[in-house]
Motif scaffolding. Structure first.
Motif, PDB file in Angstrom:
ATOM      1  N   TYR A  27      25.536  42.867  42.506  1.00 45.82           N
ATOM      2  CA  TYR A  27      26.984  42.874  42.333  1.00 45.82           C
ATOM      3  C   TYR A  27      27.361  43.470  41.244  1.00 45.82           C
ATOM      4  O   TYR A  27      26.866  43.250  40.062  1.00 45.82           O
ATOM      5  CB  TYR A  27      27.394  41.068  42.206  1.00 45.82           C
ATOM      6  N   ILE A  28      28.559  44.222  41.270  1.00 41.65           N
ATOM      7  CA  ILE A  28      29.305  44.920  40.221  1.00 41.65           C
ATOM      8  C   ILE A  28      30.540  44.140  39.857  1.00 41.65           C
ATOM      9  O   ILE A  28      31.490  44.043  40.440  1.00 41.65           O
ATOM     10  CB  ILE A  28      29.998  46.183  40.847  1.00 41.65           C
ATOM     11  N   PRO A  29      30.411  43.517  38.522  1.00 41.62           N
ATOM     12  CA  PRO A  29      31.352  42.792  38.001  1.00 41.62           C
ATOM     13  C   PRO A  29      32.800  43.343  37.613  1.00 41.62           C
ATOM     14  O   PRO A  29      32.775  44.426  37.527  1.00 41.62           O
ATOM     15  CB  PRO A  29      30.769  42.301  36.618  1.00 41.62           C
ATOM     16  N   ARG A  30      33.641  42.415  37.990  1.00 43.80           N
ATOM     17  CA  ARG A  30      35.121  43.026  37.533  1.00 43.80           C
ATOM     18  C   ARG A  30      35.724  41.877  36.624  1.00 43.80           C
ATOM     19  O   ARG A  30      34.980  40.947  36.785  1.00 43.80           O
ATOM     20  CB  ARG A  30      36.040  43.173  38.878  1.00 43.80           C
ATOM     21  N   ALA A  31      36.739  42.432  36.017  1.00 39.21           N
ATOM     22  CA  ALA A  31      37.266  41.405  34.842  1.00 39.21           C
ATOM     23  C   ALA A  31      37.632  40.118  35.546  1.00 39.21           C
ATOM     24  O   ALA A  31      38.213  40.051  36.685  1.00 39.21           O
ATOM     25  CB  ALA A  31      38.416  42.048  34.172  1.00 39.21           C
ATOM     26  N   GLY A  32      37.124  38.998  34.919  1.00 40.05           N
ATOM     27  CA  GLY A  32      37.651  37.660  35.485  1.00 40.05           C
ATOM     28  C   GLY A  32      36.297  36.972  36.465  1.00 40.05           C
ATOM     29  O   GLY A  32      36.558  35.650  36.592  1.00 40.05           O
ATOM     30  N   ASP A  33      35.437  37.812  36.846  1.00 42.73           N
ATOM     31  CA  ASP A  33      34.252  37.140  37.527  1.00 42.73           C
ATOM     32  C   ASP A  33      33.480  36.267  36.570  1.00 42.73           C
ATOM     33  O   ASP A  33      33.155  36.773  35.426  1.00 42.73           O
ATOM     34  CB  ASP A  33      33.579  38.272  38.115  1.00 42.73           C
ATOM     35  N   GLN A  34      33.123  35.087  37.255  1.00 38.11           N
ATOM     36  CA  GLN A  34      32.238  34.159  36.300  1.00 38.11           C
ATOM     37  C   GLN A  34      30.894  34.318  37.222  1.00 38.11           C
ATOM     38  O   GLN A  34      30.880  34.144  38.367  1.00 38.11           O
ATOM     39  CB  GLN A  34      32.792  32.880  36.558  1.00 38.11           C
ATOM     40  N   ILE A  35      29.664  34.368  36.305  1.00 38.39           N
ATOM     41  CA  ILE A  35      28.455  34.270  36.807  1.00 38.39           C
ATOM     42  C   ILE A  35      27.765  33.098  36.171  1.00 38.39           C
ATOM     43  O   ILE A  35      27.966  32.549  34.986  1.00 38.39           O
ATOM     44  CB  ILE A  35      27.523  35.435  36.402  1.00 38.39           C
ATOM     45  N   HIS A  36      26.682  32.399  36.686  1.00 40.21           N
ATOM     46  CA  HIS A  36      25.905  31.369  36.343  1.00 40.21           C
ATOM     47  C   HIS A  36      24.660  32.293  35.875  1.00 40.21           C
ATOM     48  O   HIS A  36      24.190  32.991  36.233  1.00 40.21           O
ATOM     49  CB  HIS A  36      25.630  30.318  37.335  1.00 40.21           C
ATOM     50  N   THR A  46      32.032  34.603  32.025  1.00 36.58           N
ATOM     51  CA  THR A  46      33.328  35.191  32.377  1.00 36.58           C
ATOM     52  C   THR A  46      33.416  36.832  32.039  1.00 36.58           C
ATOM     53  O   THR A  46      33.662  36.893  30.786  1.00 36.58           O
ATOM     54  CB  THR A  46      34.459  34.458  32.286  1.00 36.58           C
ATOM     55  N   PHE A  47      33.351  37.730  32.784  1.00 35.64           N
ATOM     56  CA  PHE A  47      33.318  39.078  32.376  1.00 35.64           C
ATOM     57  C   PHE A  47      34.691  39.540  31.982  1.00 35.64           C
ATOM     58  O   PHE A  47      35.680  38.925  32.492  1.00 35.64           O
ATOM     59  CB  PHE A  47      32.857  40.057  33.519  1.00 35.64           C
ATOM     60  N   GLN A  48      34.832  40.235  31.075  1.00 38.04           N
ATOM     61  CA  GLN A  48      36.101  40.509  30.610  1.00 38.04           C
ATOM     62  C   GLN A  48      36.492  42.062  30.949  1.00 38.04           C
ATOM     63  O   GLN A  48      37.648  42.423  30.903  1.00 38.04           O
ATOM     64  CB  GLN A  48      36.091  40.610  28.780  1.00 38.04           C
TER      65      GLN A  48
END
Length: 291
Positions: free
Chosen positions: A185-194, A233-235
């Motif tokens: 998965y390619i993160p985007r701002a606002g995405d949250q991961i465990h 949460t990615f910024q």
């Protein structure tokens, strides 16, 4: 009369210099292609114009960048988003070590955007696949050739000897390689991961870069800068970049994901092309449009 002419000349020269600098900062800049990793589209000796308006020009302290101090990069509003298959110039995010994102203002790569923020990427038999995207990605002929090489044990062993077979994040449990990788998965701002083993090995560098703190594990718990966390949460937005010459390109398959702030702009046209073996101008490539 001579004094008046000299004054006009100096003012005109200063205005031209200011116009040149502003153009370089906000509109277009030029880069030379040093390697064959984007062949046949871009060849060594090509000099390309890069459109900064497309993604938006970047503003940052050049002094901080040269001194390797923490860098705050702001981006002007752009005319369009980066899209699949766009060829872009970016600062290589791992100039000193591959386990920690850094910034070298003089070190640039040219690659093709394979996956965007929010995409889920896989590599199947050496070919790129993005969930929900029906178009082709990258140089299909080169991916076919890479798949042919990897179809034999001899080809696989050759790639291993060249340190080109095993892939990011070089984790023994995931065991990814350039033939079979993902899903990533390619993160985007606002995405949250465990936070668990797989997410930490995939995104540790991104998290530590965003926070300026180390992510550590102790007795199955994760700590960021000394504070225990279970989710993150990615910024920022990130991208997966690939070279068109897939059998000879040090791209995201090996070093991971590219922060959006590191993108300079989209390659627009070739304005000069010199054959490095002969020193002659390749006129047929002049003003060739890219993309």
């Amino acid at each position: 009369m001579m004094l008046k002419w000299s004054w006009r000349f100096l003012v005109g020269t200063a205005l031209l210099f200011v116009f040149y600098v502003l153009t370089q900062i906000f509109l277009f800049t030029s880069f030379s292609i040093p390697s064959d990793s984007m062949c046949p589209l871009l060849q060594p000796g090509d000099n390309v114009l890069v459109n900064k308006c497309y993604a938006g020009a970047r503003l940052f302290s050049l002094e901080d960048a040269i001194d390797h101090k923490p860098l705050h990069i702001r981006r002007m509003p752009g005319t369009s988003d980066i899209l699949h298959n766009d060829v872009v110039i970016f600062n290589f995010p791992y100039p000193e070590r591959w386990d920690s994102i850094g910034f070298d203002v003089m070190l640039y790569y040219a690659k093709r955007c394979i996956a965007l923020p929010g995409d889920t990427l896989e590599i199947k038999n050496g070919h790129y696949r993005v969930s929900g995207y029906g178009g082709s990605l990258g140089n299909i002929e080169s991916q076919d050739e890479l798949a042919r090489i990897m179809s034999t044990e001899q080809g696989v062993q050759w790639l291993i000897k060249q340190n080109c077979y095993y892939a990011y994040p070089f984790d023994s449990l995931l065991n990814w390689n350039i033939k079979e990788l993902g899903p990533l998965y390619i993160p985007r701002a606002g995405d949250q991961i465990h936070l668990e083993h797989s997410s930490v090995v995939l995104y540790r560098q991104l998290i530590e870069w965003e926070q300026g703190a180390k992510l550590t594990e102790q007795k199955g718990c994760y700590q960021l800068g000394g504070n225990e966390i279970t989710n993150y949460t990615f910024q920022k937005n990130y991208y997966f970049m690939g070279g068109d010459k897939t059998e000879n390109s040090r791209d995201s398959r090996y070093w991971g994901l590219l922060p959006e702030e590191y993108i300079v702009g989209k390659v627009w046209r070739i304005w000069k092309s010199i054959d490095k073996s002969t020193g002659t101008t390749r006129w047929e490539r002049i003003w060739k449009k890219i993309g």
